[in-house]
Design a protein around this motif. Sequence first.
Motif, PDB file in Angstrom:
ATOM      1  N   ALA A  74       0.845  -1.186   0.000  1.00 37.73           N
ATOM      2  CA  ALA A  74       0.000   0.000   0.000  1.00 37.73           C
ATOM      3  C   ALA A  74       0.884   1.242   0.000  1.00 37.73           C
ATOM      4  O   ALA A  74       0.619   2.228  -0.707  1.00 37.73           O
ATOM      5  N   GLU A  75       1.933   1.199   0.802  1.00 36.49           N
ATOM      6  CA  GLU A  75       2.844   2.341   0.841  1.00 36.49           C
ATOM      7  C   GLU A  75       3.566   2.482  -0.484  1.00 36.49           C
ATOM      8  O   GLU A  75       3.771   3.592  -0.987  1.00 36.49           O
ATOM      9  N   LEU A  76       3.966   1.344  -1.068  1.00 37.80           N
ATOM     10  CA  LEU A  76       4.631   1.355  -2.356  1.00 37.80           C
ATOM     11  C   LEU A  76       3.707   1.910  -3.413  1.00 37.80           C
ATOM     12  O   LEU A  76       4.125   2.717  -4.244  1.00 37.80           O
ATOM     13  N   LEU A  77       2.443   1.507  -3.381  1.00 35.85           N
ATOM     14  CA  LEU A  77       1.475   2.019  -4.345  1.00 35.85           C
ATOM     15  C   LEU A  77       1.294   3.516  -4.148  1.00 35.85           C
ATOM     16  O   LEU A  77       1.156   4.268  -5.121  1.00 35.85           O
ATOM     17  N   GLY A  78       1.302   3.954  -2.921  1.00 35.15           N
ATOM     18  CA  GLY A  78       1.178   5.396  -2.639  1.00 35.15           C
ATOM     19  C   GLY A  78       2.386   6.156  -3.169  1.00 35.15           C
ATOM     20  O   GLY A  78       2.256   7.245  -3.734  1.00 35.15           O
ATOM     21  N   ASP A  79       3.566   5.566  -2.947  1.00 35.14           N
ATOM     22  CA  ASP A  79       4.781   6.207  -3.460  1.00 35.14           C
ATOM     23  C   ASP A  79       4.780   6.237  -4.988  1.00 35.14           C
ATOM     24  O   ASP A  79       5.174   7.230  -5.606  1.00 35.14           O
ATOM     25  N   VAL A  80       4.333   5.127  -5.606  1.00 37.72           N
ATOM     26  CA  VAL A  80       4.262   5.062  -7.082  1.00 37.72           C
ATOM     27  C   VAL A  80       3.262   6.090  -7.570  1.00 37.72           C
ATOM     28  O   VAL A  80       3.499   6.782  -8.571  1.00 37.72           O
ATOM     29  N   ALA A  81       2.108   6.237  -6.856  1.00 39.53           N
ATOM     30  CA  ALA A  81       1.103   7.215  -7.258  1.00 39.53           C
ATOM     31  C   ALA A  81       1.687   8.614  -7.148  1.00 39.53           C
ATOM     32  O   ALA A  81       1.495   9.471  -8.033  1.00 39.53           O
ATOM     33  N   ALA A  82       2.423   8.884  -6.075  1.00 41.38           N
ATOM     34  CA  ALA A  82       3.039  10.194  -5.887  1.00 41.38           C
ATOM     35  C   ALA A  82       4.093  10.439  -6.976  1.00 41.38           C
ATOM     36  O   ALA A  82       4.208  11.541  -7.538  1.00 41.38           O
ATOM     37  N   LEU A  83       4.833   9.381  -7.292  1.00 40.87           N
ATOM     38  CA  LEU A  83       5.850   9.490  -8.341  1.00 40.87           C
ATOM     39  C   LEU A  83       5.197   9.755  -9.679  1.00 40.87           C
ATOM     40  O   LEU A  83       5.681  10.588 -10.457  1.00 40.87           O
ATOM     41  N   LEU A  84       4.084   9.072  -9.960  1.00 44.65           N
ATOM     42  CA  LEU A  84       3.369   9.299 -11.220  1.00 44.65           C
ATOM     43  C   LEU A  84       2.813  10.716 -11.269  1.00 44.65           C
ATOM     44  O   LEU A  84       2.828  11.361 -12.339  1.00 44.65           O
ATOM     45  N   ASP A  85       2.340  11.228 -10.142  1.00 45.42           N
ATOM     46  CA  ASP A  85       1.843  12.610 -10.091  1.00 45.42           C
ATOM     47  C   ASP A  85       2.983  13.594 -10.391  1.00 45.42           C
ATOM     48  O   ASP A  85       2.806  14.563 -11.135  1.00 45.42           O
ATOM     49  N   ARG A  86       4.134  13.303  -9.818  1.00 47.42           N
ATOM     50  CA  ARG A  86       5.294  14.176 -10.078  1.00 47.42           C
ATOM     51  C   ARG A  86       5.731  14.105 -11.537  1.00 47.42           C
ATOM     52  O   ARG A  86       6.102  15.110 -12.131  1.00 47.42           O
ATOM     53  N   VAL A  87       5.686  12.877 -12.112  1.00 46.84           N
ATOM     54  CA  VAL A  87       6.045  12.716 -13.534  1.00 46.84           C
ATOM     55  C   VAL A  87       5.058  13.487 -14.399  1.00 46.84           C
ATOM     56  O   VAL A  87       5.445  14.155 -15.363  1.00 46.84           O
ATOM     57  N   ASP A  88       3.729  13.394 -14.055  1.00 48.78           N
ATOM     58  CA  ASP A  88       2.726  14.146 -14.809  1.00 48.78           C
ATOM     59  C   ASP A  88       2.989  15.645 -14.689  1.00 48.78           C
ATOM     60  O   ASP A  88       2.880  16.393 -15.674  1.00 48.78           O
ATOM     61  N   ALA A  89       3.334  16.088 -13.479  1.00 42.74           N
ATOM     62  CA  ALA A  89       3.626  17.508 -13.280  1.00 42.74           C
ATOM     63  C   ALA A  89       4.872  17.904 -14.078  1.00 42.74           C
ATOM     64  O   ALA A  89       4.907  18.971 -14.705  1.00 42.74           O
ATOM     65  N   GLN A  90       5.866  17.055 -14.047  1.00 42.39           N
ATOM     66  CA  GLN A  90       7.090  17.325 -14.808  1.00 42.39           C
ATOM     67  C   GLN A  90       6.780  17.325 -16.301  1.00 42.39           C
ATOM     68  O   GLN A  90       7.362  18.106 -17.061  1.00 42.39           O
ATOM     69  N   SER A  91       5.897  16.455 -16.737  1.00 42.28           N
ATOM     70  CA  SER A  91       5.499  16.396 -18.135  1.00 42.28           C
ATOM     71  C   SER A  91       4.874  17.715 -18.552  1.00 42.28           C
ATOM     72  O   SER A  91       5.175  18.240 -19.623  1.00 42.28           O
ATOM     73  N   GLN A  92       4.017  18.264 -17.709  1.00 44.59           N
ATOM     74  CA  GLN A  92       3.397  19.563 -18.006  1.00 44.59           C
ATOM     75  C   GLN A  92       4.472  20.658 -18.054  1.00 44.59           C
ATOM     76  O   GLN A  92       4.445  21.514 -18.936  1.00 44.59           O
ATOM     77  N   GLN A  93       5.382  20.603 -17.111  1.00 44.44           N
ATOM     78  CA  GLN A  93       6.449  21.595 -17.096  1.00 44.44           C
ATOM     79  C   GLN A  93       7.329  21.439 -18.337  1.00 44.44           C
ATOM     80  O   GLN A  93       7.762  22.425 -18.930  1.00 44.44           O
ATOM     81  N   MET A  94       7.575  20.197 -18.732  1.00 44.05           N
ATOM     82  CA  MET A  94       8.382  19.938 -19.922  1.00 44.05           C
ATOM     83  C   MET A  94       7.679  20.480 -21.163  1.00 44.05           C
ATOM     84  O   MET A  94       8.339  21.022 -22.063  1.00 44.05           O
ATOM     85  N   LYS A  95       6.333  20.347 -21.221  1.00 43.66           N
ATOM     86  CA  LYS A  95       5.591  20.892 -22.352  1.00 43.66           C
ATOM     87  C   LYS A  95       5.707  22.409 -22.374  1.00 43.66           C
ATOM     88  O   LYS A  95       5.896  23.017 -23.425  1.00 43.66           O
ATOM     89  N   CYS A  96       5.605  23.039 -21.200  1.00 40.33           N
ATOM     90  CA  CYS A  96       5.737  24.498 -21.106  1.00 40.33           C
ATOM     91  C   CYS A  96       7.140  24.935 -21.534  1.00 40.33           C
ATOM     92  O   CYS A  96       7.313  25.905 -22.276  1.00 40.33           O
ATOM     93  N   VAL A  97       8.152  24.205 -21.031  1.00 36.74           N
ATOM     94  CA  VAL A  97       9.546  24.519 -21.391  1.00 36.74           C
ATOM     95  C   VAL A  97       9.754  24.318 -22.883  1.00 36.74           C
ATOM     96  O   VAL A  97      10.409  25.120 -23.549  1.00 36.74           O
ATOM     97  N   SER A  98       9.198  23.244 -23.439  1.00 33.83           N
ATOM     98  CA  SER A  98       9.321  22.961 -24.862  1.00 33.83           C
ATOM     99  C   SER A  98       8.693  24.074 -25.690  1.00 33.83           C
ATOM    100  O   SER A  98       9.269  24.540 -26.672  1.00 33.83           O
ATOM    101  N   THR A  99       7.489  24.515 -25.268  1.00 31.35           N
ATOM    102  CA  THR A  99       6.809  25.604 -25.976  1.00 31.35           C
ATOM    103  C   THR A  99       7.642  26.877 -25.889  1.00 31.35           C
ATOM    104  O   THR A  99       7.835  27.586 -26.891  1.00 31.35           O
ATOM    105  N   ALA A 100       8.140  27.188 -24.696  1.00 34.71           N
ATOM    106  CA  ALA A 100       8.962  28.383 -24.517  1.00 34.71           C
ATOM    107  C   ALA A 100      10.237  28.294 -25.349  1.00 34.71           C
ATOM    108  O   ALA A 100      10.678  29.284 -25.948  1.00 34.71           O
TER     109      ALA A 100
END
Length: 152
Positions: free
Chosen positions: A13-39
């Motif tokens: 359960a903790e691992l799944l929570g960490d994976v979920a948090a990691l996936l959220d961070r990757v999604d956030a980084q993906s959005q930031q990467m799209k913004c950086v790419s556009t810029a």
Amino acid sequence: MAHSGTAREALLAELLGDVAALLDRVDAQSQQMKCVSTALQQSIQGSGNTIAAIHAEVTAISTQAQVKAVAHVVRETYSLQQLGIQVQREAMVEVARTVVAQELANETQRVAATLRQLLRQAQTPWRLWLTHAATAALSAALTEVLCAAPWR
């Protein structure tokens, strides 16, 4: 073993929570990467426009510099040409003076010699008449001798 099952489940359960948090961070980084790419793409386009403007300005400056350089070369060439013409003209005048002086010197000496001879003759005009008088006297004497000759 029930305890190890719950620990395992808790770790999963903790691992799944960490994976979920990691996936959220990757999604956030993906959005930031799209913004950086556009810029970055916008920056590249802006740089392209800037480079084109700089290229046009550099081309204009180099064309202007080329025109000024050619004008300078033309002015300097004309100046050197005029200087060469002046030097050549002076040399030709000097040569002409030398030639005329040499030719006139010879002719002047000849005329001076003739004038000296005429001056000497003008100072002693009796010499010319003396020759004529001697010729006339001799002619008269010979005529008298021939007229009074004994063979007649």
